[in-house]
Motif scaffolding. Structure first.
Motif, PDB file in Angstrom:
ATOM      1  N   VAL A   1       0.878  -1.120   0.082  1.00  0.00           N
ATOM      2  CA  VAL A   1       0.038  -0.146  -0.006  1.00  0.00           C
ATOM      3  C   VAL A   1       0.875   1.247   0.086  1.00  0.00           C
ATOM      4  N   GLY A   2       0.617   2.117  -0.867  1.00  0.00           N
ATOM      5  CA  GLY A   2       1.248   3.522  -1.028  1.00  0.00           C
ATOM      6  C   GLY A   2       0.217   4.624  -1.020  1.00  0.00           C
ATOM      7  N   VAL A   3       0.689   5.843  -0.654  1.00  0.00           N
ATOM      8  CA  VAL A   3      -0.294   7.077  -0.773  1.00  0.00           C
ATOM      9  C   VAL A   3       0.386   7.937  -1.482  1.00  0.00           C
ATOM     10  N   ARG A   4      -0.735   8.448  -2.482  1.00  0.00           N
ATOM     11  CA  ARG A   4      -0.321   9.312  -3.480  1.00  0.00           C
ATOM     12  C   ARG A   4      -1.172  10.691  -3.154  1.00  0.00           C
ATOM     13  N   LEU A   5      -0.438  11.647  -3.263  1.00  0.00           N
ATOM     14  CA  LEU A   5      -1.540  13.004  -2.741  1.00  0.00           C
ATOM     15  C   LEU A   5      -1.910  13.551  -4.362  1.00  0.00           C
ATOM     16  N   LEU A   6      -3.242  13.907  -4.328  1.00  0.00           N
ATOM     17  CA  LEU A   6      -3.784  14.273  -5.587  1.00  0.00           C
ATOM     18  C   LEU A   6      -3.248  15.712  -5.736  1.00  0.00           C
ATOM     19  N   PRO A   7      -3.363  15.908  -7.064  1.00  0.00           N
ATOM     20  CA  PRO A   7      -2.956  17.457  -7.395  1.00  0.00           C
ATOM     21  C   PRO A   7      -3.653  18.476  -6.662  1.00  0.00           C
ATOM     22  N   GLU A   8      -3.277  19.644  -6.416  1.00  0.00           N
ATOM     23  CA  GLU A   8      -4.083  20.579  -5.692  1.00  0.00           C
ATOM     24  C   GLU A   8      -5.114  21.185  -6.395  1.00  0.00           C
ATOM     25  N   ALA A   9      -4.908  21.339  -7.856  1.00  0.00           N
ATOM     26  CA  ALA A   9      -5.834  21.995  -8.772  1.00  0.00           C
ATOM     27  C   ALA A   9      -6.918  20.947  -8.784  1.00  0.00           C
ATOM     28  N   VAL A  10      -6.956  19.676  -8.484  1.00  0.00           N
ATOM     29  CA  VAL A  10      -8.112  18.779  -8.564  1.00  0.00           C
ATOM     30  C   VAL A  10      -8.835  18.506  -7.024  1.00  0.00           C
ATOM     31  N   THR A  11      -8.128  19.044  -6.125  1.00  0.00           N
ATOM     32  CA  THR A  11      -8.794  19.037  -4.593  1.00  0.00           C
ATOM     33  C   THR A  11      -9.140  20.353  -4.141  1.00  0.00           C
ATOM     34  N   VAL A  12      -8.895  21.380  -4.619  1.00  0.00           N
ATOM     35  CA  VAL A  12      -9.205  22.710  -4.150  1.00  0.00           C
ATOM     36  C   VAL A  12     -10.763  22.934  -4.396  1.00  0.00           C
ATOM     37  N   ASP A  13     -11.407  23.253  -3.159  1.00  0.00           N
ATOM     38  CA  ASP A  13     -12.671  23.436  -3.122  1.00  0.00           C
ATOM     39  C   ASP A  13     -13.333  24.394  -4.164  1.00  0.00           C
ATOM     40  N   SER A  14     -14.204  23.940  -4.918  1.00  0.00           N
ATOM     41  CA  SER A  14     -15.082  24.812  -5.792  1.00  0.00           C
ATOM     42  C   SER A  14     -16.288  24.437  -6.317  1.00  0.00           C
ATOM     43  N   HIS A  15     -17.157  24.905  -6.505  1.00  0.00           N
ATOM     44  CA  HIS A  15     -18.544  24.456  -6.775  1.00  0.00           C
ATOM     45  C   HIS A  15     -18.728  25.277  -8.120  1.00  0.00           C
ATOM     46  N   ARG A  16     -17.831  25.749  -8.849  1.00  0.00           N
ATOM     47  CA  ARG A  16     -17.984  26.514  -9.992  1.00  0.00           C
ATOM     48  C   ARG A  16     -17.882  25.572 -11.321  1.00  0.00           C
ATOM     49  N   ASP A  17     -18.982  25.330 -11.994  1.00  0.00           N
ATOM     50  CA  ASP A  17     -19.225  24.519 -13.039  1.00  0.00           C
ATOM     51  C   ASP A  17     -17.977  24.769 -14.304  1.00  0.00           C
ATOM     52  N   ASP A  18     -17.714  26.102 -14.496  1.00  0.00           N
ATOM     53  CA  ASP A  18     -16.681  26.402 -15.451  1.00  0.00           C
ATOM     54  C   ASP A  18     -15.401  25.713 -14.953  1.00  0.00           C
ATOM     55  N   THR A  19     -15.000  25.116 -13.884  1.00  0.00           N
ATOM     56  CA  THR A  19     -13.605  24.410 -13.508  1.00  0.00           C
ATOM     57  C   THR A  19     -13.642  23.044 -14.063  1.00  0.00           C
ATOM     58  N   LEU A  20     -15.057  22.535 -14.311  1.00  0.00           N
ATOM     59  CA  LEU A  20     -15.025  21.079 -14.041  1.00  0.00           C
ATOM     60  C   LEU A  20     -14.060  20.195 -15.142  1.00  0.00           C
ATOM     61  N   LEU A  21     -14.168  20.904 -16.367  1.00  0.00           N
ATOM     62  CA  LEU A  21     -13.674  20.274 -17.327  1.00  0.00           C
ATOM     63  C   LEU A  21     -11.898  20.537 -17.243  1.00  0.00           C
ATOM     64  N   ALA A  22     -11.306  21.609 -16.845  1.00  0.00           N
ATOM     65  CA  ALA A  22      -9.902  21.719 -16.506  1.00  0.00           C
ATOM     66  C   ALA A  22      -9.459  20.920 -15.274  1.00  0.00           C
ATOM     67  N   LYS A  23     -10.390  20.577 -14.260  1.00  0.00           N
ATOM     68  CA  LYS A  23      -9.933  19.696 -13.255  1.00  0.00           C
ATOM     69  C   LYS A  23     -10.175  18.216 -13.851  1.00  0.00           C
ATOM     70  N   ALA A  24     -10.974  17.970 -14.749  1.00  0.00           N
ATOM     71  CA  ALA A  24     -11.042  16.376 -15.313  1.00  0.00           C
ATOM     72  C   ALA A  24      -9.789  16.305 -16.046  1.00  0.00           C
ATOM     73  N   GLU A  25      -9.260  17.384 -16.773  1.00  0.00           N
ATOM     74  CA  GLU A  25      -7.966  17.020 -17.542  1.00  0.00           C
ATOM     75  C   GLU A  25      -6.925  16.857 -16.996  1.00  0.00           C
ATOM     76  N   VAL A  26      -6.722  17.722 -15.806  1.00  0.00           N
ATOM     77  CA  VAL A  26      -5.735  17.563 -14.667  1.00  0.00           C
ATOM     78  C   VAL A  26      -5.666  16.222 -13.911  1.00  0.00           C
ATOM     79  N   PHE A  27      -6.755  15.878 -13.494  1.00  0.00           N
ATOM     80  CA  PHE A  27      -6.953  14.564 -13.041  1.00  0.00           C
ATOM     81  C   PHE A  27      -6.703  13.370 -13.822  1.00  0.00           C
TER      82      PHE A  27
END
Length: 158
Positions: A64-90
């Motif tokens: 078992v290993g731990v990997r930290l998700l990129p901050e660009a994916v985990t930053v709290d946001s409920h803005r729909d205009d950031t979803l595609l960018a987060k999806a690409e980063v993820f």
């Protein structure tokens, strides 16, 4: 097999980490590890996760290993205009982890991590607690709410 597991659910903190979905997610992995599997598991955590909440049996496991998700994916946001960018980063980050399969344990966090479709690897999703979807009038406090977990039903049907 190399398996990536969404462990962001532990960001709920110590008061809720032993109940509900966090408990289910951890007990499931604990039992898989107890079976003597040779598979490798990567726990994908939010950088804010208190890693001491990961069960000791899981933390001690050599596969078992731990990997930290990129901050660009985990930053709290409920803005729909950031979803595609987060999806690409993820998706790019997930591909870099070279997992054979991704286990989405919290597919209702659609504003924080897109799991509905990606090409990085196959995935499986666990959708827990469908009561709000089947009985919204009894469960949800406000009429016509938009809690983050309501889209999970549509995601699970894909």
């Amino acid at each position: 097999m190399r398996i990536g597991i969404d462990y962001r659910i532990l960001t709920v903190g110590p008061s809720a980490a032993t109940r509900g979905m966090p408990r289910y997610t951890q007990q499931q992995l604990r039992e898989v590890l107890a079976s003597g599997t040779d598979d490798e598991f990567l726990l994908f955590c939010d950088p804010r996760t208190d890693q001491s909440l990961i069960l000791p049996e899981i933390r001690r496991s050599p596969n078992v290993g731990v990997r930290l998700l990129p901050e660009a994916v985990t930053v709290d946001s409920h803005r729909d205009d950031t979803l595609l960018a987060k999806a690409e980063v993820f998706e790019a980050w997930l591909a870099s982890q070279q997992v054979d399969v991704y286990h989405a344990t919290t597919p209702f966090y659609l504003d924080q991590l897109i799991v509905a479709q990606h090409d990085a690897c196959p995935y499986v999703a666990t959708v827990c607690h469908r009561v709000p979807l089947t009985s919204p009038a009894q469960y949800l406090a406000t009429p016509n709410p938009r809690p983050p977990y309501l889209p999970a039903g549509a995601t699970a049907r894909r």
